[in-house]
Motif scaffolding. Structure first.
Motif, PDB file in Angstrom:
ATOM      1  N   UNK A 162       0.618  -0.949  -0.067  1.00 30.34           N
ATOM      2  CA  UNK A 162       0.511   0.383  -0.091  1.00 30.34           C
ATOM      3  C   UNK A 162       0.802   1.019  -0.341  1.00 30.34           C
ATOM      4  N   UNK A 163       1.622   1.546  -1.113  1.00 29.64           N
ATOM      5  CA  UNK A 163       2.635   2.440  -0.782  1.00 29.64           C
ATOM      6  C   UNK A 163       1.862   3.297  -1.881  1.00 29.64           C
ATOM      7  N   UNK A 164       1.720   4.857  -0.855  1.00 28.87           N
ATOM      8  CA  UNK A 164       0.355   6.083  -0.983  1.00 28.87           C
ATOM      9  C   UNK A 164      -0.575   6.445  -2.524  1.00 28.87           C
ATOM     10  N   UNK A 165       0.678   5.950  -3.554  1.00 27.17           N
ATOM     11  CA  UNK A 165       0.304   6.585  -5.067  1.00 27.17           C
ATOM     12  C   UNK A 165      -0.644   5.588  -5.627  1.00 27.17           C
ATOM     13  N   UNK A 166      -0.673   4.193  -5.175  1.00 34.39           N
ATOM     14  CA  UNK A 166      -0.392   2.840  -5.871  1.00 34.39           C
ATOM     15  C   UNK A 166      -1.724   2.690  -6.350  1.00 34.39           C
ATOM     16  N   UNK A 167      -1.575   1.652  -7.370  1.00 37.30           N
ATOM     17  CA  UNK A 167      -3.088   1.277  -7.389  1.00 37.30           C
ATOM     18  C   UNK A 167      -3.172  -0.397  -7.297  1.00 37.30           C
ATOM     19  N   UNK A 168      -2.312  -1.224  -7.357  1.00 37.34           N
ATOM     20  CA  UNK A 168      -1.393  -2.216  -7.254  1.00 37.34           C
ATOM     21  C   UNK A 168      -2.571  -2.784  -6.558  1.00 37.34           C
ATOM     22  N   UNK A 238       9.607  -7.855  -8.879  1.00 35.44           N
ATOM     23  CA  UNK A 238      10.318  -6.339  -9.212  1.00 35.44           C
ATOM     24  C   UNK A 238      10.588  -7.191  -7.484  1.00 35.44           C
ATOM     25  N   UNK A 239      11.938  -5.615  -7.116  1.00 34.73           N
ATOM     26  CA  UNK A 239      12.657  -5.924  -5.847  1.00 34.73           C
ATOM     27  C   UNK A 239      11.699  -4.786  -4.889  1.00 34.73           C
ATOM     28  N   UNK A 240      11.706  -5.133  -4.126  1.00 35.62           N
ATOM     29  CA  UNK A 240      11.449  -4.092  -3.056  1.00 35.62           C
ATOM     30  C   UNK A 240      12.445  -4.089  -1.931  1.00 35.62           C
ATOM     31  N   UNK A 241      12.853  -2.969  -1.431  1.00 35.64           N
ATOM     32  CA  UNK A 241      14.129  -2.350  -0.661  1.00 35.64           C
ATOM     33  C   UNK A 241      13.858  -2.683   0.561  1.00 35.64           C
ATOM     34  N   UNK A 278       4.704   6.200   2.181  1.00 33.69           N
ATOM     35  CA  UNK A 278       4.996   4.944   2.388  1.00 33.69           C
ATOM     36  C   UNK A 278       6.170   3.590   2.509  1.00 33.69           C
ATOM     37  N   UNK A 279       6.668   4.562   1.990  1.00 34.93           N
ATOM     38  CA  UNK A 279       7.954   3.126   1.330  1.00 34.93           C
ATOM     39  C   UNK A 279       8.404   2.183   2.739  1.00 34.93           C
ATOM     40  N   UNK A 280       8.472   3.387   3.517  1.00 35.16           N
ATOM     41  CA  UNK A 280       9.197   1.715   5.067  1.00 35.16           C
ATOM     42  C   UNK A 280      10.330   1.476   4.947  1.00 35.16           C
ATOM     43  N   UNK A 341      -4.521   8.257  -9.130  1.00 40.41           N
ATOM     44  CA  UNK A 341      -5.106   6.867  -9.166  1.00 40.41           C
ATOM     45  C   UNK A 341      -6.226   6.934  -8.593  1.00 40.41           C
ATOM     46  N   UNK A 342      -7.427   5.564  -9.019  1.00 39.98           N
ATOM     47  CA  UNK A 342      -8.171   6.260  -7.721  1.00 39.98           C
ATOM     48  C   UNK A 342      -9.035   5.340  -6.886  1.00 39.98           C
ATOM     49  N   UNK A 343      -9.062   6.034  -6.036  1.00 41.18           N
ATOM     50  CA  UNK A 343      -8.265   5.242  -4.354  1.00 41.18           C
ATOM     51  C   UNK A 343      -7.729   4.901  -3.638  1.00 41.18           C
ATOM     52  N   UNK A 344      -6.397   5.402  -4.734  1.00 40.10           N
ATOM     53  CA  UNK A 344      -5.419   5.460  -3.877  1.00 40.10           C
ATOM     54  C   UNK A 344      -5.144   7.058  -3.407  1.00 40.10           C
ATOM     55  N   UNK A 345      -4.421   6.803  -1.142  1.00 38.62           N
ATOM     56  CA  UNK A 345      -4.347   8.031  -0.586  1.00 38.62           C
ATOM     57  C   UNK A 345      -3.909   8.965  -1.181  1.00 38.62           C
TER      58      UNK A 345
END
Ligand code: 5AD
Ligand code: SF4
Length: 461
Positions: A162-168, A238-241, A278-280, A341-345
């Motif tokens: 749930x990165x705040x920009x991402x619809x995935x 893809x890898x999340x850091x 919210x990348x953590x 993007x729709x619905x993303x924070x």
């Protein structure tokens, strides 16, 4: 049963490329065979992407072009699948009334039955329901297209970050991993069919097995794949850091077939922006991972994704990104201007960056990265690289094209009369560098090294 034709248009990421192949597998029992010509198709499927606004616009403009074909051929069935279908559902039919089937990312396994229903009842259907527990995540079967150097293998789907920009997470759902035996079996089949390279794909492959991997985490999975006889190269994306473990970093030093390349999206070089995304992780955490990777594998190629103009991004934040880009020296970058993007924070964040400012930032970043990439490419001039042959170059068909272990594109002429095949690994001397590719010449005795029996591209020079 009469043979029918399906034309599939794939937009977006590797997950969609893989899913389009899954669609063909599901439709084969209904006697649908692929065609590259939309005018000859009985069924046209659009596999869509909604990661950025631009990708979504492309869907509607493509659908607009299908109106003409449907007018001439009213029995043509048009289906829209993938992330836009999942996101839009019935709204898609309101905007494109000539569409017959809307099937979301979770209903891919039900595609054959949806097509059958439309064939029989001639009515529009929307299926964006969740996947049934009993439905497999992916179906393994005969290799559909063998004349290629590389193939994708899905190892997990969805994302919990749930990165705040991402619809995935909204369109692909929660993280779920495939069983290791299925992944090994699929990779083994591809290898047996002469495909020497696989890319293990997922939204966040580092999280593989965290929830349901039956005791096998990502480094353990890589080890099993590395053991497959005949396979030459393993990639992953893809890898999340934040999930890049020491075990995975060490795998780069240990596993022969794992290529020295990692795509590690950083998104921003500013801690303030990373937090709002919210990348953590922080900038220093990311730099530490880069240092560790280079400690294990000094020549590792590191590529990344960056979003410019995230809501609230100040000039100082952007300067921090430029600074990080120069500090790391990425081998290449995918750069994006933020889009709602729709619905993303982040869509609800008030402090949007004006488009002209995002544009200027994009251009500065692009310019800096182009010169970094060119320098990195120039450093390879004079070296000899192992190239996996992909086929003929699209731009200059008299040339062949392939990729180094680090995934750089190398174009070269096959000067001699030797037959070169897709999937073959050649030694090529690099003679010239450009910002997006390299030019080389095949070298030396024995540069012809067969890697499989079903290569298939004849190149008579
Ligand atoms: N706007 C711009 N870029 C985005 N990405 C994901 N969502 C957005 C968005 N809303 C980018 C990220 C991601 C890549 C696949 O797409 O950089 O890593
Ligand atoms: Fe999107 Fe973040 Fe998940 Fe990547 S990690 S798919 S950017 S939510």
């Amino acid at each position: 049963m009469k043979e029918k034709r399906v034309h599939i248009v794939t937009m977006g990421c590797q997950m969609n490329v893989y899913d389009s192949e899954q669609m063909l597998r599901h439709l084969a029992p209904l006697n649908y065979r692929p065609t590259s010509e939309p005018d000859r198709a009985d069924l046209i499927l659009l596999n869509t992407c909604s990661i950025r606004e631009k990708a979504e616009h492309k869907v509607y403009s493509f659908l607009g072009r299908l109106v003409r074909i449907k007018r001439v051929k009213p029995d043509l069935i048009i289906g829209v699948g993938g992330c836009v279908a999942q996101q839009e559902g019935y709204r898609l039919l309101e905007r494109a009334s000539h569409v017959d089937i809307v099937f979301g990312t979770f209903s891919l396994g039900r595609l054959a039955s949806l097509v059958q229903q439309v064939e029989a009842q001639k009515r529009q259907i929307v299926d964006i329901d969740p996947r049934e527990e009993s439905e497999p995540l992916c179906v393994t079967g005969p290799v559909l297209e063998t004349e290629r150097a590389t193939a994708f293998v899905t190892i997990m789907q969805g994302c919990d970050n749930f990165c705040t920009y991402c619809v995935v997470p909204y369109v692909r759902g929660r993280e779920i991993s495939r069983a290791p035996e299925e992944i090994i079996e699929e990779t083994r089949l591809l290898t047996e069919n002469g495909i020497p390279e696989v890319t293990l794909i997922g939204q966040n492959v580092n999280a593989y097995g965290k929830k349901n991997g039956q005791g096998c985490d990502f480094p353990a999975l890589l080890e099993k794949v590395d053991d497959i006889a005949g396979l030459r190269r393993i990639r992953f994306t893809t890898s999340h850091p934040k999930d890049l473990s020491d075990g995975l970093i060490e795998a780069f030093g240990r596993l022969d077939k794992l290529v020295p390349h990692i795509h590690l999206p950083v998104q921003s070089g500013s801690d303030r922006v990373l937090r709002r995304m919210n990348r953590g992780y922080t900038r220093d955490f990311y730099l530490e991972k880069v240092a560790k990777l280079r400690g294990v594998q000094p020549d590792i190629s590191i590529t990344s994704d960056i979003i410019v103009g995230f809501p609230g991004e100040q000039n100082a934040d952007f300067q921090a990104t430029l600074d990080l880009v120069q500090q790391v020296g990425f081998d290449s970058l995918f750069m994006f201007k933020y889009s709602d993007r729709p619905n993303v924070p982040a869509a609800r964040y008030a402090d949007k960056v004006p488009d002209v400012v995002s544009g200027e930032r994009f251009n500065s970043l692009f310019e800096i990265q182009t010169s970094v990439t060119l320098k990195k490419n120039e450093a390879l001039v004079g070296t000899t690289q192992e190239i996996l042959v992909d086929g003929h170059s699209k731009k200059s068909p008299d040339q062949l094209t392939g990729r180094t272990a680090c995934n750089r594109v190398v174009n070269f002429s096959n000067g001699g009369s030797t037959r070169v095949e897709v999937g073959q690994i050649l030694l090529v001397r690099i003679v010239k560098a450009f910002s997006h590719s390299l030019l080389g010449h095949p070298v030396g005795e024995g540069y012809r090294e067969d890697v499989g029996e079903n290569g298939g591209l004849s190149h008579a020079a």
